[in-house]
Design a protein around this motif. Sequence first.
Motif, PDB file in Angstrom:
ATOM      1  N   HIS A   1       0.848  -1.182   0.000  1.00  0.00           N
ATOM      2  CA  HIS A   1       0.000   0.000   0.000  1.00  0.00           C
ATOM      3  C   HIS A   1       0.894   1.246   0.000  1.00  0.00           C
ATOM      4  O   HIS A   1       1.811   1.359   0.803  1.00  0.00           O
ATOM      5  N   PRO A   2       0.653   2.206  -0.899  1.00  0.00           N
ATOM      6  CA  PRO A   2       1.522   3.393  -0.995  1.00  0.00           C
ATOM      7  C   PRO A   2       1.659   4.172   0.316  1.00  0.00           C
ATOM      8  O   PRO A   2       2.745   4.643   0.639  1.00  0.00           O
ATOM      9  N   HIS A   3       0.574   4.282   1.073  1.00  0.00           N
ATOM     10  CA  HIS A   3       0.646   5.008   2.339  1.00  0.00           C
ATOM     11  C   HIS A   3       1.582   4.297   3.311  1.00  0.00           C
ATOM     12  O   HIS A   3       2.395   4.931   3.976  1.00  0.00           O
ATOM     13  N   THR A   4       1.465   2.982   3.377  1.00  0.00           N
ATOM     14  CA  THR A   4       2.327   2.208   4.269  1.00  0.00           C
ATOM     15  C   THR A   4       3.779   2.320   3.828  1.00  0.00           C
ATOM     16  O   THR A   4       4.671   2.487   4.663  1.00  0.00           O
ATOM     17  N   GLN A   5       4.023   2.259   2.528  1.00  0.00           N
ATOM     18  CA  GLN A   5       5.387   2.389   2.018  1.00  0.00           C
ATOM     19  C   GLN A   5       5.976   3.750   2.393  1.00  0.00           C
ATOM     20  O   GLN A   5       7.149   3.849   2.768  1.00  0.00           O
ATOM     21  N   ALA A   6       5.173   4.790   2.313  1.00  0.00           N
ATOM     22  CA  ALA A   6       5.630   6.129   2.680  1.00  0.00           C
ATOM     23  C   ALA A   6       5.970   6.197   4.166  1.00  0.00           C
ATOM     24  O   ALA A   6       6.971   6.802   4.561  1.00  0.00           O
ATOM     25  N   LEU A   7       5.143   5.562   4.993  1.00  0.00           N
ATOM     26  CA  LEU A   7       5.413   5.536   6.432  1.00  0.00           C
ATOM     27  C   LEU A   7       6.708   4.796   6.733  1.00  0.00           C
ATOM     28  O   LEU A   7       7.513   5.236   7.562  1.00  0.00           O
ATOM     29  N   VAL A   8       6.911   3.674   6.064  1.00  0.00           N
ATOM     30  CA  VAL A   8       8.128   2.883   6.273  1.00  0.00           C
ATOM     31  C   VAL A   8       9.352   3.707   5.866  1.00  0.00           C
ATOM     32  O   VAL A   8      10.363   3.709   6.576  1.00  0.00           O
ATOM     33  N   GLU A   9       9.256   4.424   4.777  1.00  0.00           N
ATOM     34  CA  GLU A   9      10.375   5.253   4.323  1.00  0.00           C
ATOM     35  C   GLU A   9      10.664   6.373   5.324  1.00  0.00           C
ATOM     36  O   GLU A   9      11.813   6.657   5.638  1.00  0.00           O
ATOM     37  N   LYS A  10       9.618   7.010   5.857  1.00  0.00           N
ATOM     38  CA  LYS A  10       9.811   8.048   6.875  1.00  0.00           C
ATOM     39  C   LYS A  10      10.475   7.452   8.116  1.00  0.00           C
ATOM     40  O   LYS A  10      11.344   8.075   8.728  1.00  0.00           O
ATOM     41  N   HIS A  11      10.061   6.243   8.501  1.00  0.00           N
ATOM     42  CA  HIS A  11      10.630   5.559   9.655  1.00  0.00           C
ATOM     43  C   HIS A  11      12.120   5.319   9.437  1.00  0.00           C
ATOM     44  O   HIS A  11      12.945   5.581  10.315  1.00  0.00           O
ATOM     45  N   ARG A  12      12.477   4.827   8.247  1.00  0.00           N
ATOM     46  CA  ARG A  12      13.895   4.583   7.923  1.00  0.00           C
ATOM     47  C   ARG A  12      14.703   5.877   7.950  1.00  0.00           C
ATOM     48  O   ARG A  12      15.832   5.899   8.457  1.00  0.00           O
TER      49      ARG A  12
ATOM     50  N   GLU B   1       1.851   3.461  13.654  1.00  0.00           N
ATOM     51  CA  GLU B   1       0.936   3.709  12.545  1.00  0.00           C
ATOM     52  C   GLU B   1       1.110   2.640  11.461  1.00  0.00           C
ATOM     53  O   GLU B   1       0.137   2.162  10.876  1.00  0.00           O
ATOM     54  N   ILE B   2       2.348   2.252  11.206  1.00  0.00           N
ATOM     55  CA  ILE B   2       2.624   1.191  10.226  1.00  0.00           C
ATOM     56  C   ILE B   2       1.967  -0.108  10.677  1.00  0.00           C
ATOM     57  O   ILE B   2       1.308  -0.798   9.891  1.00  0.00           O
ATOM     58  N   ALA B   3       2.117  -0.436  11.941  1.00  0.00           N
ATOM     59  CA  ALA B   3       1.544  -1.681  12.478  1.00  0.00           C
ATOM     60  C   ALA B   3       0.025  -1.680  12.404  1.00  0.00           C
ATOM     61  O   ALA B   3      -0.600  -2.741  12.273  1.00  0.00           O
ATOM     62  N   ALA B   4      -0.583  -0.507  12.450  1.00  0.00           N
ATOM     63  CA  ALA B   4      -2.043  -0.402  12.428  1.00  0.00           C
ATOM     64  C   ALA B   4      -2.617  -0.468  11.005  1.00  0.00           C
ATOM     65  O   ALA B   4      -3.836  -0.557  10.839  1.00  0.00           O
TER      66      ALA B   4
END
Length: 56
Positions: free
Chosen positions: A5-16, A49-52
């Motif tokens: 999911h693009p939103h999840t990918q964006a969150l993961v990138e922000k986390h990294r 947020e990623i986990a949710a």
Amino acid sequence: MTNNHPHTQALVEKHRTLDTQIEEAQRSPAIDTLEIAEMKRRKLALKEEIAAQPHH
């Protein structure tokens, strides 16, 4: 965790990105410990947020 999911990918990138910034900040003698703590709080919030996110 695999989620395309693009939103999840964006969150993961922000986390990294935050993880990298925290590591760099911790190596810098001039960095404010409060700033590091704030980055860690934001990183944890992103992780939650990623986990949710719904898993597809």
